[in-house]
Design an enzyme around this catalytic site. Structure first.
Site, mmCIF file in Angstrom:
data_model
loop_
_atom_site.group_PDB
_atom_site.id
_atom_site.type_symbol
_atom_site.label_atom_id
_atom_site.label_comp_id
_atom_site.label_asym_id
_atom_site.label_seq_id
_atom_site.Cartn_x
_atom_site.Cartn_y
_atom_site.Cartn_z
ATOM 1 N N ASP A 199 -8.028 -5.487 -0.047
ATOM 2 C CA ASP A 199 -8.497 -6.197 -1.241
ATOM 3 C C ASP A 199 -8.227 -7.740 -0.808
ATOM 4 O OD1 ASP A 199 -9.647 -4.541 -2.927
ATOM 5 O OD2 ASP A 199 -7.732 -3.704 -3.665
ATOM 6 N N HIS B 252 0.844 -1.158 0.002
ATOM 7 C CA HIS B 252 0.092 -0.095 0.028
ATOM 8 C C HIS B 252 0.703 1.338 -0.089
ATOM 9 C CE1 HIS B 252 -3.332 2.705 0.724
ATOM 10 N NE2 HIS B 252 -4.112 1.525 0.395
HETATM 11 N N1 ACO Z 1 3.930 -7.701 -4.830
HETATM 12 C C1 ACO Z 1 5.166 -7.459 -4.924
HETATM 13 N N2 ACO Z 1 6.001 -6.602 -4.613
HETATM 14 C C2 ACO Z 1 5.265 -5.359 -4.490
HETATM 15 C C3 ACO Z 1 3.925 -5.252 -4.455
HETATM 16 C C4 ACO Z 1 3.262 -6.508 -4.337
HETATM 17 N N3 ACO Z 1 2.010 -6.578 -4.061
HETATM 18 N N4 ACO Z 1 3.782 -4.076 -3.913
HETATM 19 C C5 ACO Z 1 4.790 -3.313 -3.883
HETATM 20 N N5 ACO Z 1 5.814 -4.188 -4.122
HETATM 21 C C6 ACO Z 1 7.273 -3.797 -4.333
HETATM 22 C C7 ACO Z 1 7.356 -3.136 -5.560
HETATM 23 O O1 ACO Z 1 7.673 -3.977 -6.623
HETATM 24 C C8 ACO Z 1 8.476 -1.971 -5.305
HETATM 25 O O2 ACO Z 1 9.605 -2.923 -5.127
HETATM 26 P P1 ACO Z 1 11.079 -2.177 -5.787
HETATM 27 O O3 ACO Z 1 11.382 -0.919 -5.059
HETATM 28 O O4 ACO Z 1 12.228 -3.335 -5.531
HETATM 29 O O5 ACO Z 1 11.001 -2.037 -7.430
HETATM 30 C C9 ACO Z 1 8.292 -1.749 -3.829
HETATM 31 O O6 ACO Z 1 7.344 -2.800 -3.250
HETATM 32 C C10 ACO Z 1 7.566 -0.539 -3.771
HETATM 33 O O7 ACO Z 1 6.165 -0.598 -4.692
HETATM 34 P P2 ACO Z 1 5.345 0.369 -5.525
HETATM 35 O O8 ACO Z 1 4.576 -0.199 -6.508
HETATM 36 O O9 ACO Z 1 6.618 1.500 -6.032
HETATM 37 O O10 ACO Z 1 4.561 1.108 -4.447
HETATM 38 P P3 ACO Z 1 3.532 2.182 -4.470
HETATM 39 O O11 ACO Z 1 3.261 2.913 -3.515
HETATM 40 O O12 ACO Z 1 3.777 2.847 -5.919
HETATM 41 O O13 ACO Z 1 2.142 0.977 -5.001
HETATM 42 C C11 ACO Z 1 0.496 -0.555 -4.883
HETATM 43 C C12 ACO Z 1 1.037 0.680 -4.243
HETATM 44 C C13 ACO Z 1 -0.214 0.005 -6.111
HETATM 45 C C14 ACO Z 1 -0.770 -0.692 -3.776
HETATM 46 C C15 ACO Z 1 1.372 -1.789 -4.745
HETATM 47 O O14 ACO Z 1 1.672 -2.172 -3.563
HETATM 48 C C16 ACO Z 1 0.794 -2.764 -5.654
HETATM 49 O O15 ACO Z 1 0.809 -2.678 -6.728
HETATM 50 N N6 ACO Z 1 -0.038 -3.742 -4.747
HETATM 51 C C17 ACO Z 1 -0.563 -4.761 -5.644
HETATM 52 C C18 ACO Z 1 -2.057 -4.291 -6.192
HETATM 53 C C19 ACO Z 1 -2.922 -4.007 -4.925
HETATM 54 O O16 ACO Z 1 -3.292 -4.772 -4.117
HETATM 55 N N7 ACO Z 1 -3.576 -2.989 -5.034
HETATM 56 C C20 ACO Z 1 -4.656 -2.422 -4.270
HETATM 57 C C21 ACO Z 1 -4.272 -1.738 -3.248
HETATM 58 S S1 ACO Z 1 -5.414 -1.161 -1.823
HETATM 59 C C22 ACO Z 1 -6.601 -0.147 -2.935
HETATM 60 O O17 ACO Z 1 -6.458 0.465 -3.728
HETATM 61 C C23 ACO Z 1 -8.056 -0.507 -2.514
#
Ligand code: ACO
Length: 370
Positions: A307, A256
């Site tokens: 989620d 998140h």
């Molecule tokens: N699985 C694996 N790795 C992850 C995940 C995940 N679910 N989420 C974040 N990471 C990693 C990224 O790959 C990144 O790694 P890196 O720095 O080595 O490249 C690091 O953690 C930071 O992640 P970002 O994607 O840059 O974080 P951001 O704050 O931009 O995104 C988000 C947040 C979109 C929720 C992200 O965690 C994600 O894509 N999660 C999966 C989708 C999801 O569950 N979305 C629902 C969110 S809740 C809602 O909207 C209701």
């Protein structure tokens, strides 16, 4: 000018609707844990719109308005029947909500009273639209809303045409409370940007639905269920998740932008998932979810978000996977519309800048010389 990718950490507005401070989520100052335990979704919607919990009379009057507004125009049902069958339920919902405006003579009336009334209408009609889309896609006729039923009860009733169990109504009602608002999330921001041009509330909610649809936002709950289905049986789980992690794939339902120590909503949905599994004598989905959490948190330090456990909760409530994200919209429309009202009450167009990274000093070359 230096851009901040994803606007991380940027404070784009003031708001008195919900807050996230040190991992604690509050609606109008009430802790989400307290509301999830005690409040009905209708009370929460009132709280988000009007800034206070309703009295018994106010709640009664809101329930009556929601019930009165719940039927949708027959022209809209006729349109939904023409939608191609291959489109996603969220694409259908986005189109239907946009079309709903065409049947509301008040759609472009921008007084505060008219917008408050449209917020209630949208809240009342979204569940009816989602249930109608679902039934039409299955070749069934929509079921008309039941007078006097709560949003949760009515939605389950319109989805199946059968009286839902008390347990199912209670579980869905609590899930709706937990999804109702979440500060300046992507879909809420989209809604505020749209109405800040003084466009109408239907346009704002249509923008929000478009933003919610994506798998990085509300679409993640459907993606979680797809993942659980793909894994299939617990014996395949560890290898499947490990492979995803090795391939640096995102595990849906984890991580998140705002919470780094866990999403306060997830624990409620986890508890619900466990209880529903125990009641149905089938805890497979719950146990698989817990195992995935152990692996992902253990290896990546990422915690489940709202989620993750909602996927197994909705499946155990016998709700089709393609309705998971639309259910999120049924709840979040309360927050979207509260934010729209707040934006319009003290509006300024939202128009940030971009840091330009393209070429410079280009000279026009006539087409025959290119
Ligand atoms: N699985 C694996 N790795 C992850 C995940 C995940 N679910 N989420 C974040 N990471 C990693 C990224 O790959 C990144 O790694 P890196 O720095 O080595 O490249 C690091 O953690 C930071 O992640 P970002 O994607 O840059 O974080 P951001 O704050 O931009 O995104 C988000 C947040 C979109 C929720 C992200 O965690 C994600 O894509 N999660 C999966 C989708 C999801 O569950 N979305 C629902 C969110 S809740 C809602 O909207 C209701």
């Amino acid at each position: 000018m230096t851009a901040t990718k994803g606007l991380e950490g940027i404070v784009a507005t003031t708001s008195s609707i919900s807050s996230i401070v040190d991992g604690v989520l509050t609606y109008r100052g009430y802790d989400i844990d307290d509301l999830a335990e005690h409040a009905s979704f209708e009370e929460v919607a009132y709280l988000l719109w009007f800034g206070k919990l309703p009295t018994a009379d106010e709640l009664k009057s809101l329930r009556k308005s929601l019930s009165d507004y719940a039927p949708i125009p027959s022209e809209l049902i006729a349109q939904i029947k023409l939608y191609p069958k291959h489109i996603s339920t969220m694409a259908a919902l986005r189109s239907a909500v946009s079309a709903l405006a065409l049947y509301d003579e008040q759609a472009d009336e921008m007084t505060e009273a008219a917008n408050e009334n449209k917020a209630v209408k949208l809240q009342a009609q979204l569940p009816t639209i989602v249930a109608a889309i679902s039934r039409i896609r299955k070749g069934q006729e929509p079921v008309a809303p039941k007078e006097g039923a709560s949003i949760a009860e009515n939605f389950l009733y319109m989805m199946t045409g059968e009286e839902p169990s008390e347990t199912a109504v209670k579980a869905l009602d609590q899930a709706l409370v937990l999804h109702a608002d979440h500060e300046l999330n992507a879909s809420t921001f989209a809604a505020r940007v749209t109405v800040a041009t003084l466009s109408d509330i239907y346009s704002g909610v249509t923008s929000a639905i478009g933003a919610l649809k994506g798998p990085l936002h509300g679409g993640a709950n459907e993606a979680v269920m797809k993942m659980l289905d793909e894994i299939g049986t617990p014996d395949r789980l560890e290898a499947a998740i490990q492979e995803k992690l090795n391939n640096r794939e995102k595990i849906m339902g984890f991580g998140h932008r705002v919470y780094k120590n866990g999403d306060p909503r997830a624990k409620h949905l986890q508890k619900m998932s466990k209880e529903l599994g125990e009641m149905n004598n089938d805890t497979r989905l719950y146990e698989m979810s817990v195992k995935i959490e152990e692996i992902v948190t253990g290896q990546k330090g990422l915690k489940p978000n709202v989620d993750f456990y909602s996927a197994s909760v909705y499946t155990q409530l016998k709700i089709d996977q393609e309705l998971f994200t639309p259910i999120f919209a049924i709840s979040r429309v309360s927050g979207w519309t509260a934010h729209i009202l707040e934006q319009l009450a003290d509006n300024r167009i939202i128009r940030p800048r971009a840091e330009y990274t393209g070429p410079t000093d280009q000279k026009y070359v006539s087409i025959d010389l290119r």
